[in-house]
Design a protein around this motif. Structure first.
Motif, mmCIF file in Angstrom:
data_model
loop_
_atom_site.group_PDB
_atom_site.id
_atom_site.type_symbol
_atom_site.label_atom_id
_atom_site.label_comp_id
_atom_site.label_asym_id
_atom_site.label_seq_id
_atom_site.Cartn_x
_atom_site.Cartn_y
_atom_site.Cartn_z
ATOM 1 N N ARG A 55 62.673 102.852 41.400
ATOM 2 C CA ARG A 55 62.896 102.833 42.851
ATOM 3 C C ARG A 55 63.721 101.612 43.267
ATOM 4 O O ARG A 55 64.517 101.692 44.201
ATOM 5 C CB ARG A 55 61.564 102.852 43.599
ATOM 6 C CG ARG A 55 60.747 104.095 43.393
ATOM 7 C CD ARG A 55 61.242 105.270 44.180
ATOM 8 N NE ARG A 55 60.889 105.055 45.586
ATOM 9 C CZ ARG A 55 61.515 105.655 46.592
ATOM 10 N NH1 ARG A 55 62.471 106.502 46.368
ATOM 11 N NH2 ARG A 55 61.162 105.412 47.833
ATOM 12 N N GLN A 56 63.563 100.506 42.551
ATOM 13 C CA GLN A 56 64.400 99.335 42.842
ATOM 14 C C GLN A 56 65.872 99.660 42.603
ATOM 15 O O GLN A 56 66.737 99.285 43.400
ATOM 16 C CB GLN A 56 63.987 98.148 41.966
ATOM 17 C CG GLN A 56 62.692 97.504 42.362
ATOM 18 C CD GLN A 56 62.300 96.368 41.432
ATOM 19 O OE1 GLN A 56 62.942 96.097 40.430
ATOM 20 N NE2 GLN A 56 61.206 95.691 41.778
ATOM 21 N N ASN A 57 66.145 100.352 41.500
ATOM 22 C CA ASN A 57 67.520 100.726 41.195
ATOM 23 C C ASN A 57 68.082 101.679 42.250
ATOM 24 O O ASN A 57 69.239 101.553 42.658
ATOM 25 C CB ASN A 57 67.611 101.356 39.799
ATOM 26 C CG ASN A 57 67.374 100.336 38.707
ATOM 27 O OD1 ASN A 57 67.575 99.134 38.893
ATOM 28 N ND2 ASN A 57 66.928 100.801 37.557
ATOM 29 N N GLU A 58 67.261 102.621 42.683
ATOM 30 C CA GLU A 58 67.694 103.549 43.731
ATOM 31 C C GLU A 58 67.976 102.791 45.028
ATOM 32 O O GLU A 58 68.984 103.046 45.695
ATOM 33 C CB GLU A 58 66.629 104.614 43.977
ATOM 34 C CG GLU A 58 66.473 105.597 42.851
ATOM 35 C CD GLU A 58 65.273 106.521 43.036
ATOM 36 O OE1 GLU A 58 64.518 106.351 44.025
ATOM 37 O OE2 GLU A 58 65.097 107.417 42.199
ATOM 38 N N LEU A 59 67.083 101.876 45.375
ATOM 39 C CA LEU A 59 67.266 101.092 46.593
ATOM 40 C C LEU A 59 68.546 100.274 46.516
ATOM 41 O O LEU A 59 69.290 100.186 47.508
ATOM 42 C CB LEU A 59 66.058 100.175 46.830
ATOM 43 C CG LEU A 59 66.162 99.268 48.057
ATOM 44 C CD1 LEU A 59 66.236 100.089 49.340
ATOM 45 C CD2 LEU A 59 64.988 98.299 48.098
ATOM 46 N N ARG A 60 68.829 99.672 45.369
ATOM 47 C CA ARG A 60 70.056 98.891 45.203
ATOM 48 C C ARG A 60 71.282 99.766 45.441
ATOM 49 O O ARG A 60 72.215 99.372 46.163
ATOM 50 C CB ARG A 60 70.114 98.247 43.823
ATOM 51 C CG ARG A 60 71.347 97.326 43.666
ATOM 52 C CD ARG A 60 71.490 96.759 42.272
ATOM 53 N NE ARG A 60 71.896 97.813 41.360
ATOM 54 C CZ ARG A 60 71.170 98.302 40.362
ATOM 55 N NH1 ARG A 60 69.977 97.807 40.107
ATOM 56 N NH2 ARG A 60 71.611 99.263 39.595
ATOM 57 N N ASP A 96 60.576 94.175 45.955
ATOM 58 C CA ASP A 96 59.524 93.668 45.080
ATOM 59 C C ASP A 96 58.287 94.552 45.064
ATOM 60 O O ASP A 96 57.477 94.475 44.141
ATOM 61 C CB ASP A 96 59.146 92.238 45.473
ATOM 62 C CG ASP A 96 60.249 91.238 45.132
ATOM 63 O OD1 ASP A 96 61.174 91.585 44.363
ATOM 64 O OD2 ASP A 96 60.190 90.106 45.665
ATOM 65 N N LYS A 97 58.124 95.406 46.072
ATOM 66 C CA LYS A 97 56.977 96.305 46.135
ATOM 67 C C LYS A 97 57.201 97.587 45.319
ATOM 68 O O LYS A 97 56.270 98.351 45.116
ATOM 69 C CB LYS A 97 56.715 96.705 47.594
ATOM 70 C CG LYS A 97 56.276 95.556 48.473
ATOM 71 C CD LYS A 97 56.276 95.943 49.938
ATOM 72 C CE LYS A 97 55.106 96.836 50.284
ATOM 73 N NZ LYS A 97 55.013 97.101 51.742
ATOM 74 N N LEU A 98 58.427 97.813 44.869
ATOM 75 C CA LEU A 98 58.797 99.065 44.216
ATOM 76 C C LEU A 98 58.793 98.942 42.699
ATOM 77 O O LEU A 98 58.980 97.850 42.155
ATOM 78 C CB LEU A 98 60.197 99.505 44.673
ATOM 79 C CG LEU A 98 60.390 99.678 46.184
ATOM 80 C CD1 LEU A 98 61.855 99.939 46.490
ATOM 81 C CD2 LEU A 98 59.498 100.789 46.714
ATOM 82 N N ASP A 99 58.630 100.093 42.027
ATOM 83 C CA ASP A 99 58.776 100.085 40.575
ATOM 84 C C ASP A 99 60.265 100.012 40.218
ATOM 85 O O ASP A 99 61.129 100.127 41.088
ATOM 86 C CB ASP A 99 58.091 101.310 39.936
ATOM 87 C CG ASP A 99 58.713 102.635 40.351
ATOM 88 O OD1 ASP A 99 59.953 102.714 40.537
ATOM 89 O OD2 ASP A 99 57.958 103.613 40.488
ATOM 90 N N ARG A 100 60.552 99.797 38.954
ATOM 91 C CA ARG A 100 61.932 99.561 38.504
ATOM 92 C C ARG A 100 62.886 100.696 38.901
ATOM 93 O O ARG A 100 63.993 100.437 39.384
ATOM 94 C CB ARG A 100 61.940 99.368 36.984
ATOM 95 C CG ARG A 100 63.314 99.247 36.359
ATOM 96 C CD ARG A 100 63.995 97.939 36.581
ATOM 97 N NE ARG A 100 63.295 96.898 35.874
ATOM 98 C CZ ARG A 100 63.426 95.616 36.164
ATOM 99 N NH1 ARG A 100 64.221 95.235 37.113
ATOM 100 N NH2 ARG A 100 62.754 94.714 35.510
#
Length: 132
Positions: free
Chosen positions: A66-71, A60-64
């Motif tokens: 970076r969220q995709n990369e994290l996933r 939730d702290k990341l931009d879209r």
């Protein structure tokens, strides 16, 4: 990837069902293999819950982007964890202790990943010494 996500959802549901039986066990007094298996399942379920909460808070702290990369990283990590623990517990396959050995491995790797995500989440913007 959708199949992997469905498998993860199914695994989560099975862990919840297994944890209901495990909650009835007093793990400080586990004496039978069935009780030890139930306690290992309970520990894994708690470790997974902690990981999921940490993952969601960090995501939730990341931009879209970076969220995709994290996933993607997290899905790869889950595959690694599961394969690694299958390999590490192979010697006990077929034995009564197999479930405890595998679930203990999964719980330990899950706790380690939770710590990694907490460390990443604690990085301050611009801190080049902190791996993001």
């Amino acid at each position: 990837m959708k199949a992997l996500l469905r498998s993860l959802s199914l695994l989560g549901a099975l862990l919840v069902l297994g944890s209901q039986a495990a909650q009835a066990a007093d793990c400080t007094k586990a004496a039978t293999q069935a009780e030890m298996n139930a306690c290992a399942s309970q520990t894994l379920t708690q470790s997974d819950a902690d990981l999921n909460a940490t993952y969601m808070a960090y995501r939730d702290k990341l931009d879209r982007a970076r969220q995709n990369e994290l996933r993607e990283v997290q899905l790869a990590w889950l595959k690694y964890r599961d394969l690694s623990c299958r390999f590490e517990s192979a010697a006990s396959a077929g034995g009564s202790v197999a479930a405890t050995v595998r679930q203990t491995c999964l719980a330990e790797k899950t706790r380690q990943r939770t710590d990694e995500l907490k460390a990443l989440a604690g990085c301050q913007e611009g801190d080049v010494a902190c791996v993001r």
